[in-house]
Design a protein around this motif. Structure first.
Motif, PDB file in Angstrom:
ATOM      1  N   ARG A   1       0.882  -1.112   0.027  1.00 27.23           N
ATOM      2  CA  ARG A   1       0.066  -0.005   0.072  1.00 27.23           C
ATOM      3  C   ARG A   1       0.694   1.310  -0.191  1.00 27.23           C
ATOM      4  O   ARG A   1       0.550   2.220  -0.706  1.00 27.23           O
ATOM      5  N   ARG A   2       1.823   1.294   0.821  1.00 22.56           N
ATOM      6  CA  ARG A   2       2.704   2.351   0.854  1.00 22.56           C
ATOM      7  C   ARG A   2       3.519   2.678  -0.479  1.00 22.56           C
ATOM      8  O   ARG A   2       3.616   3.870  -0.856  1.00 22.56           O
ATOM      9  N   VAL A   3       4.091   1.703  -0.961  1.00 20.85           N
ATOM     10  CA  VAL A   3       4.684   1.987  -2.220  1.00 20.85           C
ATOM     11  C   VAL A   3       3.692   2.691  -3.206  1.00 20.85           C
ATOM     12  O   VAL A   3       4.287   3.435  -3.904  1.00 20.85           O
ATOM     13  N   TYR A   4       2.623   1.908  -3.354  1.00 20.57           N
ATOM     14  CA  TYR A   4       1.599   2.404  -4.552  1.00 20.57           C
ATOM     15  C   TYR A   4       1.136   3.702  -4.253  1.00 20.57           C
ATOM     16  O   TYR A   4       0.969   4.666  -5.013  1.00 20.57           O
ATOM     17  N   ALA A   5       0.794   4.014  -2.820  1.00 24.31           N
ATOM     18  CA  ALA A   5       0.388   5.317  -2.520  1.00 24.31           C
ATOM     19  C   ALA A   5       1.337   6.353  -2.969  1.00 24.31           C
ATOM     20  O   ALA A   5       1.032   7.398  -3.421  1.00 24.31           O
ATOM     21  N   GLU A   6       2.823   6.086  -2.528  1.00 24.77           N
ATOM     22  CA  GLU A   6       3.726   7.015  -3.078  1.00 24.77           C
ATOM     23  C   GLU A   6       3.823   7.213  -4.762  1.00 24.77           C
ATOM     24  O   GLU A   6       4.170   8.258  -5.121  1.00 24.77           O
ATOM     25  N   TRP A   7       3.449   6.103  -5.397  1.00 27.97           N
ATOM     26  CA  TRP A   7       3.507   6.103  -6.867  1.00 27.97           C
ATOM     27  C   TRP A   7       2.449   6.474  -7.525  1.00 27.97           C
ATOM     28  O   TRP A   7       2.339   7.069  -8.673  1.00 27.97           O
ATOM     29  N   ALA A   8       1.178   6.743  -7.036  1.00 25.39           N
ATOM     30  CA  ALA A   8      -0.115   6.905  -7.578  1.00 25.39           C
ATOM     31  C   ALA A   8       0.250   7.994  -8.530  1.00 25.39           C
ATOM     32  O   ALA A   8      -0.487   8.132  -9.620  1.00 25.39           O
ATOM     33  N   GLU A   9       0.659   9.356  -8.149  1.00 22.76           N
ATOM     34  CA  GLU A   9       0.531  10.440  -8.904  1.00 22.76           C
ATOM     35  C   GLU A   9       1.536  10.215 -10.181  1.00 22.76           C
ATOM     36  O   GLU A   9       1.052  10.975 -11.134  1.00 22.76           O
ATOM     37  N   GLN A  10       2.677   9.526 -10.104  1.00 23.80           N
ATOM     38  CA  GLN A  10       3.389   9.571 -11.362  1.00 23.80           C
ATOM     39  C   GLN A  10       3.166   8.211 -11.819  1.00 23.80           C
ATOM     40  O   GLN A  10       3.816   8.058 -12.997  1.00 23.80           O
ATOM     41  N   TYR A  11       2.453   7.406 -11.306  1.00 19.46           N
ATOM     42  CA  TYR A  11       2.499   6.029 -12.208  1.00 19.46           C
ATOM     43  C   TYR A  11       2.217   5.849 -13.661  1.00 19.46           C
ATOM     44  O   TYR A  11       3.074   5.220 -14.469  1.00 19.46           O
ATOM     45  N   ASP A  12       1.444   6.640 -13.938  1.00 22.98           N
ATOM     46  CA  ASP A  12       0.836   6.478 -15.460  1.00 22.98           C
ATOM     47  C   ASP A  12       1.991   7.155 -16.270  1.00 22.98           C
ATOM     48  O   ASP A  12       2.446   6.575 -17.357  1.00 22.98           O
ATOM     49  N   ARG A  13       2.631   8.182 -15.865  1.00 23.81           N
ATOM     50  CA  ARG A  13       3.530   8.809 -16.607  1.00 23.81           C
ATOM     51  C   ARG A  13       4.931   8.013 -16.671  1.00 23.81           C
ATOM     52  O   ARG A  13       5.467   7.505 -17.522  1.00 23.81           O
ATOM     53  N   ASP A  14       5.250   7.445 -15.336  1.00 25.95           N
ATOM     54  CA  ASP A  14       6.268   6.629 -15.492  1.00 25.95           C
ATOM     55  C   ASP A  14       6.191   5.190 -16.297  1.00 25.95           C
ATOM     56  O   ASP A  14       7.008   4.713 -16.835  1.00 25.95           O
ATOM     57  N   THR A  15       4.908   4.729 -16.055  1.00 24.49           N
ATOM     58  CA  THR A  15       4.905   3.271 -16.808  1.00 24.49           C
ATOM     59  C   THR A  15       4.697   3.428 -18.267  1.00 24.49           C
ATOM     60  O   THR A  15       5.187   2.795 -18.954  1.00 24.49           O
ATOM     61  N   LEU A  16       3.808   4.478 -18.594  1.00 26.17           N
ATOM     62  CA  LEU A  16       3.250   4.623 -20.001  1.00 26.17           C
ATOM     63  C   LEU A  16       4.499   5.220 -20.954  1.00 26.17           C
ATOM     64  O   LEU A  16       5.109   4.653 -21.824  1.00 26.17           O
TER      65      LEU A  16
END
Length: 199
Positions: free
Chosen positions: A22-37
């Motif tokens: 939960r902590r990892v994905y909470a920290e990553w949520a805002e950047q996730y799409d940009r980082d992965t896509l």
């Protein structure tokens, strides 16, 4: 983004600790799409949509198939009782195969043929009864989903709540959700959207 990125290293190092996940994905949520896509060229979501084999049971003129196609699904079959409706559906170029079928009798489809089955506007007055859900479950692979709309006029009258519970007790499906939604906005009708996982 490479594995040198601290968040990605943490993701790949997760060992089942739910709180850390939960902590990892909470920290990553805002950047996730940009980082992965953008950063990683992540294509898996689109591949899943393209590869999933979907049956639009009682597809009519293909309105639901068009919506599925917009979402990236490209492996869609449809069936309907009316040949004329199927002809109109065929003009929409959303389907791989279209065939005539009566959903009130056993379908001429092998077991476990589809990853998912949808049926929109079929479970309504004078059309198909709850028993047709058994056939939809039969042609859906284990772990696949069935999503159907049930018109408010027949939801209680035709015993859908009890029938769905019976299907669950027979080990055919897991009821994932049943939620009320608009059906005909201009006429004020509502429906239940039933999401079932095939067991």
């Amino acid at each position: 983004m490479s594995e040198n990125n601290p968040l990605l290293r943490r993701v790949y190092a997760l060992d089942g600790d739910k709180e850390e996940t939960r902590r990892v994905y909470a920290e990553w949520a805002e950047q996730y799409d940009r980082d992965t896509l953008d950063g990683m060229g992540y294509v898996a979501p689109g591949l899943v949509a393209r590869d999933a084999k979907v049956l639009d049971a009682g597809c009519g003129t293909g309105l639901a198939g068009v919506e599925l196609k917009k979402l990236g699904f490209t492996n869609i079959d449809g069936n309907d009782l009316s040949r004329e409706m199927l002809e109109v559906a065929g003009e929409k170029n959303a389907y791989g195969q279209l065939s005539e079928a009566d959903l009130t009798v056993p379908l001429e489809i092998a077991d476990d043929s589809y990853d998912a089955v949808i049926s929109v506007g079929v479970f309504t007055s004078g059309h198909v009864k709850p028993k047709a859900l058994d056939e939809l479950a039969r042609v859906t692979r284990k772990g696949g989903q069935i999503v159907v709309t049930v018109h408010e006029k027949v939801w209680e009258a035709d015993g859908y709540p009890d029938y769905l519970e019976d299907m669950e007790m027979r080990g055919l499906v897991n009821i994932q959700a049943v939620k009320e939604a608009p059906y005909h906005r201009n006429e004020g009708y509502r429906c239940q959207i039933c999401i079932l996982e095939v067991l």
